[in-house]
Design a protein around this motif. Structure first.
Motif, short mmCIF file in Angstrom:
data_model
loop_
_atom_site.label_atom_id
_atom_site.label_comp_id
_atom_site.label_asym_id
_atom_site.label_seq_id
_atom_site.Cartn_x
_atom_site.Cartn_y
_atom_site.Cartn_z
N ALA A 1 8.74 26.39 79.05
CA ALA A 1 10.37 26.21 78.33
C ALA A 1 11.18 26.61 79.65
N TYR A 2 12.59 26.13 80.01
CA TYR A 2 13.01 26.94 81.28
C TYR A 2 13.66 27.47 81.30
N TYR A 3 14.30 27.32 82.77
CA TYR A 3 15.52 28.91 83.04
C TYR A 3 16.00 28.21 84.27
N SER A 4 18.00 28.51 84.44
CA SER A 4 18.61 27.86 85.17
C SER A 4 18.47 29.61 85.81
N ALA A 5 19.38 29.47 87.20
CA ALA A 5 19.68 31.18 87.60
C ALA A 5 20.71 30.81 88.00
N THR A 6 21.93 31.93 87.75
CA THR A 6 23.00 32.29 88.36
C THR A 6 23.49 33.00 89.10
N VAL A 7 23.39 32.49 90.53
CA VAL A 7 23.46 33.67 92.00
C VAL A 7 24.70 34.16 92.52
N ASN A 8 25.42 34.84 92.75
CA ASN A 8 27.02 34.42 93.64
C ASN A 8 27.82 33.27 93.17
N GLY A 9 27.81 33.23 91.71
CA GLY A 9 28.70 32.31 91.20
C GLY A 9 28.04 30.58 90.95
N GLN A 10 26.81 30.35 91.82
CA GLN A 10 26.36 29.10 91.87
C GLN A 10 25.18 29.34 91.00
N THR A 11 24.79 28.41 90.16
CA THR A 11 23.78 28.00 89.11
C THR A 11 23.19 27.02 89.92
N VAL A 12 21.21 27.37 89.70
CA VAL A 12 20.83 26.28 89.60
C VAL A 12 19.87 26.02 88.57
N ARG A 13 20.08 24.90 88.24
CA ARG A 13 19.50 24.19 86.48
C ARG A 13 17.92 24.11 86.84
N ASP A 14 17.25 24.51 85.80
CA ASP A 14 16.08 24.24 85.71
C ASP A 14 14.73 24.95 86.66
N ILE A 15 15.22 26.04 87.60
CA ILE A 15 14.74 25.89 88.09
C ILE A 15 13.77 26.94 87.89
N ALA A 16 13.73 27.54 86.86
CA ALA A 16 11.72 27.92 86.97
C ALA A 16 11.46 27.73 85.30
N TRP A 17 9.94 28.09 85.23
CA TRP A 17 9.63 27.45 83.88
C TRP A 17 8.51 28.87 83.42
N TYR A 18 8.25 28.27 82.14
CA TYR A 18 7.23 29.11 81.73
C TYR A 18 6.86 28.66 80.61
N TYR A 19 5.40 29.22 79.78
CA TYR A 19 4.83 28.91 79.06
C TYR A 19 5.15 29.98 77.90
N PRO A 20 5.71 29.85 77.01
CA PRO A 20 6.10 30.67 75.24
C PRO A 20 4.58 31.17 74.83
N GLU A 21 3.73 29.82 74.75
CA GLU A 21 2.94 29.52 74.03
C GLU A 21 1.75 28.28 75.00
N THR A 22 0.90 28.99 75.14
CA THR A 22 -0.43 28.08 76.16
C THR A 22 -1.87 28.23 75.63
N LYS A 23 -2.03 26.74 76.17
CA LYS A 23 -3.30 26.41 75.36
C LYS A 23 -4.61 27.10 75.45
N ASP A 24 -5.73 27.61 74.98
CA ASP A 24 -6.31 28.25 75.38
C ASP A 24 -6.68 28.20 77.36
N LYS A 25 -6.74 27.49 77.49
CA LYS A 25 -7.23 27.28 78.79
C LYS A 25 -6.40 27.58 80.45
N ALA A 26 -5.25 28.20 79.28
CA ALA A 26 -3.46 28.46 80.48
C ALA A 26 -3.71 30.20 79.82
N ASN A 27 -4.38 31.14 78.60
CA ASN A 27 -3.82 32.08 78.07
C ASN A 27 -3.53 32.77 79.49
N ASN A 28 -3.94 32.99 80.28
CA ASN A 28 -3.36 33.77 81.67
C ASN A 28 -2.88 33.56 82.44
#
Length: 95
Positions: free
Chosen positions: A52-79
């Protein structure tokens, strides 16, 4: 200590990142979530799962899809479940 900065604003900072595929994944509590909004973007990694992705807004400027994360992972990526990684863009500084 690893820090992510956008336009002079610290988005994340931690000495407990996890390196995966040359990306620092930050623990959820190391991310300043007040700058983020959920994105509708998602991608699939064959061994980590659906990101899943996040966009960030700083000083009135938005950067779309700047970050990502795995809310659920497969076994090898649990860390990295719930950990947040950032795209290395020209506006984003990762030190």
């Amino acid at each position: 200590m690893v820090k992510v900065v956008l336009d002079g604003t610290v988005l994340a900072e931690s000495d407990k990142t996890v390196m995966v595929e040359n990306n620092h994944y930050f623990p959820p509590d190391a991310v300043n979530k007040e700058y983020f909004t959920d994105s509708s973007t998602s991608t699939v990694c064959p061994w980590k799962g659906t990101a899943a992705y996040y966009s960030a807004t700083v000083n009135g400027q938005t950067v779309r899809d700047i970050a990502w994360y795995y809310p659920e992972t497969k076994d090898k990526a649990n860390n990295i479940k719930g950990y947040v990684a950032f795209y290395k863009q020209n506006k984003v500084q990762i030190d």
